[in-house]
Design a protein around this motif. Sequence first.
Motif, PDB file in Angstrom:
ATOM      1  N   GLU A   1       0.818  -1.211   0.000  1.00  0.00           N
ATOM      2  CA  GLU A   1       0.000   0.000   0.000  1.00  0.00           C
ATOM      3  C   GLU A   1       0.853   1.264   0.000  1.00  0.00           C
ATOM      4  O   GLU A   1       0.368   2.328  -0.385  1.00  0.00           O
ATOM      5  N   VAL A  30       0.541   0.818  -5.133  1.00  0.00           N
ATOM      6  CA  VAL A  30      -0.827   1.201  -5.519  1.00  0.00           C
ATOM      7  C   VAL A  30      -0.774   2.240  -6.636  1.00  0.00           C
ATOM      8  O   VAL A  30      -1.100   1.964  -7.794  1.00  0.00           O
ATOM      9  N   GLN A  66      -7.710  -4.787  -1.903  1.00  0.00           N
ATOM     10  CA  GLN A  66      -6.738  -5.573  -1.160  1.00  0.00           C
ATOM     11  C   GLN A  66      -7.412  -6.062   0.116  1.00  0.00           C
ATOM     12  O   GLN A  66      -8.125  -5.302   0.779  1.00  0.00           O
ATOM     13  N   ARG A 100      -9.805   6.383  -2.404  1.00  0.00           N
ATOM     14  CA  ARG A 100      -8.929   5.508  -1.638  1.00  0.00           C
ATOM     15  C   ARG A 100      -8.415   6.234  -0.408  1.00  0.00           C
ATOM     16  O   ARG A 100      -7.978   7.381  -0.476  1.00  0.00           O
ATOM     17  N   ARG A 157      -6.342   0.821   2.316  1.00  0.00           N
ATOM     18  CA  ARG A 157      -6.330   1.546   1.050  1.00  0.00           C
ATOM     19  C   ARG A 157      -7.116   0.826  -0.055  1.00  0.00           C
ATOM     20  O   ARG A 157      -7.029   1.225  -1.233  1.00  0.00           O
ATOM     21  N   SER A 158      -7.885  -0.177   0.285  1.00  0.00           N
ATOM     22  CA  SER A 158      -8.686  -0.890  -0.702  1.00  0.00           C
ATOM     23  C   SER A 158      -9.811   0.001  -1.232  1.00  0.00           C
ATOM     24  O   SER A 158     -10.542   0.610  -0.447  1.00  0.00           O
TER      25      SER A 158
END
Length: 261
Positions: free
Chosen positions: A33, A37, A50, A136, A257-258
Amino acid sequence: MSRTEPAGHPAVIELRQYTLRPGRRDELIELFEREFVETQEEAGMSVLGQFRDLDHPDRFVWLRGFTDMEARREALSAFYGGPVWAAYGPQANATMVDSDNVLLLRPSPAGRGFATDATDAADAADAMDARDPSRRRRAGAAAPDRFVAAALWHFPPGTHHGGELIQDGLVPLLRRTGPAPFAVLTTEPAANTFPRLPVRTGENVVAVLTSYPDENAHRRHLADTTAHPLVRNEILPAVERAQTAAPQLLRLAPTVRSLIR
């Protein structure tokens, strides 16, 4: 690495399940992350989600998307041949036992790709917006308090009946009894355009992904769906006759951060 727009409407999706060395999942997630990304998206792909696998403490699950198979080849070539992977790839690989459990998928023609609005249900819009990476969260934020279920149904290669039962029979009932799935995906039959990264071949999979406020909401949705007479008496028995293996349920917790959450 030259900047390219990420795949905002992915037509090719990788579902990647990594088996990691014991106790090193958080290490990989922090590295991923921080370093992988935005840099992957600059190469022309979308980093969609994620997850920590709740049933396997040493498994990391993630999805990324591409506009088509040629764009996939170009994006992966740029990223894995670029400076970021050269600098941090060995550190990532050191956490892994196996990274070859990869399904190559595409949006179901009878269903939907990744949800980008609330036409089916508000939760579908809350789950993600693949067109808007600005949603995000930043590193260090609180992890989203959500639960994602990914149901994988396996059918004989080259057949369509089982997939039709899921897409035309089960999915509409799922939409009626609870949150709408934010993605319905099927196997992408095209040859792997980036053989440096293997994918599973000879597959015929339908993947149904749904986001929930918590796991109890998922249990209620599943119970309400399976109790429906049409599902109980017709759809599920027909699916059981058509499938090659019992369905696999991935119980997933989105990382900080998905985009999918």
